[in-house]
Write a protein that holds these residues in place. Structure first.
Motif, PDB file in Angstrom:
ATOM      1  N   GLU A 296       0.834  -1.201   0.000  1.00 14.93           N
ATOM      2  CA  GLU A 296       0.000   0.000   0.000  1.00 14.93           C
ATOM      3  C   GLU A 296       0.872   1.256   0.000  1.00 14.93           C
ATOM      4  O   GLU A 296       1.926   1.309   0.642  1.00 14.93           O
ATOM      5  CB  GLU A 296      -0.938   0.019   1.205  1.00 14.93           C
ATOM      6  CG  GLU A 296      -2.051  -1.014   1.123  1.00 14.93           C
ATOM      7  CD  GLU A 296      -3.053  -0.892   2.246  1.00 14.93           C
ATOM      8  OE1 GLU A 296      -4.223  -1.244   2.004  1.00 14.93           O
ATOM      9  OE2 GLU A 296      -2.677  -0.456   3.350  1.00 14.93           O
ATOM     10  N   LYS A 297       0.403   2.256  -0.728  1.00 13.99           N
ATOM     11  CA  LYS A 297       1.173   3.481  -0.886  1.00 13.99           C
ATOM     12  C   LYS A 297       0.900   4.443   0.261  1.00 13.99           C
ATOM     13  O   LYS A 297      -0.250   4.660   0.648  1.00 13.99           O
ATOM     14  CB  LYS A 297       0.818   4.153  -2.210  1.00 13.99           C
ATOM     15  CG  LYS A 297       1.636   5.400  -2.505  1.00 13.99           C
ATOM     16  CD  LYS A 297       1.260   6.003  -3.853  1.00 13.99           C
ATOM     17  CE  LYS A 297       2.108   7.250  -4.126  1.00 13.99           C
ATOM     18  NZ  LYS A 297       1.768   7.866  -5.423  1.00 13.99           N
ATOM     19  N   LEU A 298       1.966   5.025   0.815  1.00 17.85           N
ATOM     20  CA  LEU A 298       1.855   6.038   1.860  1.00 17.85           C
ATOM     21  C   LEU A 298       1.649   7.413   1.235  1.00 17.85           C
ATOM     22  O   LEU A 298       2.028   7.642   0.076  1.00 17.85           O
ATOM     23  CB  LEU A 298       3.121   6.052   2.732  1.00 17.85           C
ATOM     24  CG  LEU A 298       3.222   5.089   3.919  1.00 17.85           C
ATOM     25  CD1 LEU A 298       2.202   5.451   4.997  1.00 17.85           C
ATOM     26  CD2 LEU A 298       3.067   3.656   3.494  1.00 17.85           C
ATOM     27  N   PRO A 299       1.046   8.349   1.972  1.00 19.20           N
ATOM     28  CA  PRO A 299       0.939   9.720   1.453  1.00 19.20           C
ATOM     29  C   PRO A 299       2.324  10.300   1.167  1.00 19.20           C
ATOM     30  O   PRO A 299       3.309   9.942   1.826  1.00 19.20           O
ATOM     31  CB  PRO A 299       0.240  10.472   2.590  1.00 19.20           C
ATOM     32  CG  PRO A 299      -0.429   9.422   3.402  1.00 19.20           C
ATOM     33  CD  PRO A 299       0.416   8.201   3.295  1.00 19.20           C
ATOM     34  N   SER A 300       2.412  11.191   0.215  1.00 16.04           N
ATOM     35  CA  SER A 300       3.698  11.842  -0.088  1.00 16.04           C
ATOM     36  C   SER A 300       4.153  12.632   1.122  1.00 16.04           C
ATOM     37  O   SER A 300       3.357  13.017   1.988  1.00 16.04           O
ATOM     38  CB  SER A 300       3.552  12.761  -1.289  1.00 16.04           C
ATOM     39  OG  SER A 300       2.721  13.868  -0.955  1.00 16.04           O
ATOM     40  N   SER A 301       5.456  12.876   1.190  1.00 16.88           N
ATOM     41  CA  SER A 301       6.003  13.638   2.319  1.00 16.88           C
ATOM     42  C   SER A 301       5.393  15.033   2.368  1.00 16.88           C
ATOM     43  O   SER A 301       5.127  15.569   3.458  1.00 16.88           O
ATOM     44  CB  SER A 301       7.525  13.718   2.222  1.00 16.88           C
ATOM     45  OG  SER A 301       7.915  14.318   0.981  1.00 16.88           O
ATOM     46  N   ARG A 302       5.128  15.630   1.208  1.00 14.67           N
ATOM     47  CA  ARG A 302       4.538  16.966   1.174  1.00 14.67           C
ATOM     48  C   ARG A 302       3.114  16.944   1.736  1.00 14.67           C
ATOM     49  O   ARG A 302       2.734  17.775   2.552  1.00 14.67           O
ATOM     50  CB  ARG A 302       4.535  17.495  -0.263  1.00 14.67           C
ATOM     51  CG  ARG A 302       4.031  18.944  -0.383  1.00 14.67           C
ATOM     52  CD  ARG A 302       3.869  19.338  -1.849  1.00 14.67           C
ATOM     53  NE  ARG A 302       5.109  19.175  -2.600  1.00 14.67           N
ATOM     54  CZ  ARG A 302       6.085  20.090  -2.617  1.00 14.67           C
ATOM     55  NH1 ARG A 302       5.954  21.211  -1.933  1.00 14.67           N
ATOM     56  NH2 ARG A 302       7.172  19.874  -3.331  1.00 14.67           N
TER      57      ARG A 302
ATOM     58  N   SER B 255       7.445   7.235  -7.813  1.00 20.11           N
ATOM     59  CA  SER B 255       6.093   6.812  -7.426  1.00 20.11           C
ATOM     60  C   SER B 255       5.797   7.058  -5.962  1.00 20.11           C
ATOM     61  O   SER B 255       4.629   7.095  -5.560  1.00 20.11           O
ATOM     62  CB  SER B 255       5.899   5.329  -7.745  1.00 20.11           C
ATOM     63  OG  SER B 255       6.010   5.106  -9.135  1.00 20.11           O
ATOM     64  N   GLY B 256       6.836   7.166  -5.124  1.00 19.08           N
ATOM     65  CA  GLY B 256       6.611   7.465  -3.728  1.00 19.08           C
ATOM     66  C   GLY B 256       6.992   6.331  -2.808  1.00 19.08           C
ATOM     67  O   GLY B 256       7.760   5.437  -3.158  1.00 19.08           O
ATOM     68  N   TYR B 257       6.419   6.364  -1.598  1.00  9.39           N
ATOM     69  CA  TYR B 257       6.745   5.394  -0.555  1.00  9.39           C
ATOM     70  C   TYR B 257       5.625   4.369  -0.422  1.00  9.39           C
ATOM     71  O   TYR B 257       4.438   4.713  -0.451  1.00  9.39           O
ATOM     72  CB  TYR B 257       6.946   6.105   0.784  1.00  9.39           C
ATOM     73  CG  TYR B 257       8.107   7.064   0.796  1.00  9.39           C
ATOM     74  CD1 TYR B 257       9.397   6.628   1.106  1.00  9.39           C
ATOM     75  CD2 TYR B 257       7.929   8.416   0.503  1.00  9.39           C
ATOM     76  CE1 TYR B 257      10.477   7.522   1.118  1.00  9.39           C
ATOM     77  CE2 TYR B 257       8.991   9.309   0.511  1.00  9.39           C
ATOM     78  CZ  TYR B 257      10.267   8.852   0.823  1.00  9.39           C
ATOM     79  OH  TYR B 257      11.324   9.727   0.841  1.00  9.39           O
ATOM     80  N   PHE B 258       6.051   3.102  -0.216  1.00 13.61           N
ATOM     81  CA  PHE B 258       5.106   1.995  -0.088  1.00 13.61           C
ATOM     82  C   PHE B 258       5.483   1.149   1.113  1.00 13.61           C
ATOM     83  O   PHE B 258       6.664   1.110   1.515  1.00 13.61           O
ATOM     84  CB  PHE B 258       5.108   1.117  -1.344  1.00 13.61           C
ATOM     85  CG  PHE B 258       4.630   1.820  -2.575  1.00 13.61           C
ATOM     86  CD1 PHE B 258       3.325   1.634  -3.054  1.00 13.61           C
ATOM     87  CD2 PHE B 258       5.478   2.685  -3.275  1.00 13.61           C
ATOM     88  CE1 PHE B 258       2.895   2.281  -4.201  1.00 13.61           C
ATOM     89  CE2 PHE B 258       5.041   3.334  -4.418  1.00 13.61           C
ATOM     90  CZ  PHE B 258       3.745   3.140  -4.885  1.00 13.61           C
TER      91      PHE B 258
END
Length: 487
Positions: free
Chosen positions: A39-45, A77-80
């Motif tokens: 599952e993808k975590l919200p972006s740091s921003r 793509s970000g953090y998962f």
């Protein structure tokens, strides 16, 4: 799937720096099983803006979780959540928060403790299921129902599907009830005399709440629909059971100070007895002499495949004292939960106001889909197909019952979908039902239909609506074998 940013909240009681608290928050979400692998975590921003902290603080927390293999980064793509993240413990091993509320004191009115039995949700997994009120999926018109649902979802019906009717109903469904359903029962009514309900049980609840108060007296059939007794108990009225016979409820046994009579004249529940025409007139005369109202539950009138259905009690009423309850749930499918109330406008006004305070109105999509299905003739075609099949199944069941020497305690003169049975003296139908369940057979014990203890233990109900004809003989044979083993 993405973890919504709203699912991440800092614990105000947690100790440590903001970075460590963010790290702990994410790690706990993973360890508890709320955030799953991949599952993808919200972006740091986004997370920084949500928490009201700097972006570098969130980035440092994420990097620490990356180093510990709780998270993984996929380029742009970000953090998962990492595929190597620790497994969460089984939820069954987690202790629930203690409940320190004294619910005996906190609960002001009780709705549990009635006689309604728990029906098996897995009834379809039994080879010989004689459970009443369930639909055989092989008989239902799936194709046309799906098409009607698609039409209800279309642009032309968008307003009907999405609008808030406030305390009103889909006019197309109301018009069908007025022009098609009620005339078949000999009833003529106006739109202000009809209210759509969430099935017959909801209609009975509305009627009971409007008509009964503590101190008023209601007469009900005995045996009767167990859920009706639960409904009437909530009103705290004086409820008097009246023993029924082969013709249903005897009018002369209704107590003198009765204000409301609840009755199922078309198919008595559970015996399936049909009230004769002369008794219907006598019931109206008795109600007139008492200045009492009658709530007529007209369920299963459609399943009159042996003889034409008798006129509805409401059709014989020339004083406005009969409140008529109908339902599409039994004839279409139980999960539809769609019925109607018919009565004098003053009564319907009160029932409408009560309904609006609880649920406004049944969902517009369901009402419009049903209206389409009914008005296009699919409903009548379905009823004819069901009647033919039920007639065939009934004949097979009658023959099997006779072959094995079982006793029918009550049967519908016009059709219906079940037999009311009686086991030999001393055979407890509750115990019998448990024995049969182990033999892949489901029946419905009858004790809960009776109002007062000691309740008769020998009665049970078997339906042919939920079992194919070719399975009926073997199912009846197993019932007979189980009864013989208990004698």
């Amino acid at each position: 799937m993405a973890v919504p940013v709203d699912a991440l909240m800092l614990d105000p009681t947690a100790q440590g720096t903001l970075q460590s608290r963010i790290q702990q928050m994410v790690a706990q979400g993973i360890l508890s099983g709320r955030f799953r692998r991949g599952e993808k975590l919200p972006s740091s921003r986004k997370l920084a803006a949500h928490l009201g902290v700097s972006r570098i603080t969130v980035t440092l927390a994420y990097n620490e979780l990356l180093a510990n293999d709780y998270l993984t980064s996929r380029g742009r793509s970000g953090y998962f959540v990492s595929e190597n993240a620790p497994d969460p413990p089984a939820f069954a091993d987690r202790e629930a928060a203690p409940d320190r509320i004294d619910w005996d004191r906190a609960i002001g009115q009780r709705f549990t403790g009635g006689a309604s039995p728990a029906k098996p949700l897995d009834w379809q997994s039994y080879t010989y299921s004689f459970i009443y009120g369930q639909t055989d999926p092989t008989l239902f018109d799936h194709t046309n129902w799906r098409q009607c649902a698609m039409q209800a979802l279309g642009v032309r019906n968008f307003a009907a599907m999405t609008a808030d009717y406030y305390d009103r109903d889909d006019p197309e469904l109301v018009q069908f009830v007025l022009r098609h359903t009620l005339p078949r029962r000999g009833i003529m009514a106006q739109p202000e005399q009809v209210l759509i309900t969430l099935g017959a049980q909801n209609a009975l609840w509305l009627a009971a709440q409007v008509l009964l108060t503590p101190g008023r007296r209601a007469a009900i059939e005995d045996p009767s629909y167990f859920a009706l007794r639960d409904i009437l108990r909530q009103t705290r009225a004086d409820v008097v059971p009246v023993p029924v016979d082969a013709g249903g409820l005897p009018p002369d046994l209704i107590p003198d100070d009765t204000q409301v009579v609840f009755v199922t004249p078309s198919h008595h529940c559970p015996t399936s007895a049909t009230m004769p025409l002369d008794r219907r007139r006598a019931l109206l005369e008795r109600a007139g002499a008492l200045d009492a109202l009658i709530v007529e539950d007209d369920y299963e009138f459609e399943m009159a495949f042996l003889h034409p259905p008798a006129p509805a009690l409401k059709s014989l009423d020339d004083e406005g004292r009969v409140i008529h309850v109908g339902s599409f749930s039994k004839s279409l499918f139980p999960g539809l939960r769609l019925g109607y109330l018919v009565g004098s406008a003053r009564f319907i006004d009160e029932a409408r106001a009560l309904r609006a305070s609880v649920l406004r109105h049944p969902p517009g999509l369901i009402q419009r889909t049903a209206a389409q299905f009914l008005s296009l003739g699919h409903y009548d075609a379905l009823i004819r197909r069901m009647a033919r099949e039920y007639d065939a199944r009934r004949r097979v069941m009658e023959a099997a019952i006779a072959e094995h020497g079982l006793t029918i305690a009550g049967t519908a003169a016009h059709g219906g979908s079940s037999f009311w049975m009686r086991a030999p003296d001393g055979v407890d139908a509750e115990v019998l039902a448990r024995d049969l369940a182990r033999r892949d057979v489901l029946i419905e014990p009858g004790a809960t239909f009776f109002a007062e203890a000691p309740r008769p233990i020998e009665f049970y109900r078997i339906a042919y609506s939920s079992i194919p004809a070719d399975r009926i003989p073997e199912g009846i044979a197993r019932i007979a074998q189980a009864i013989a083993a208990r004698q």
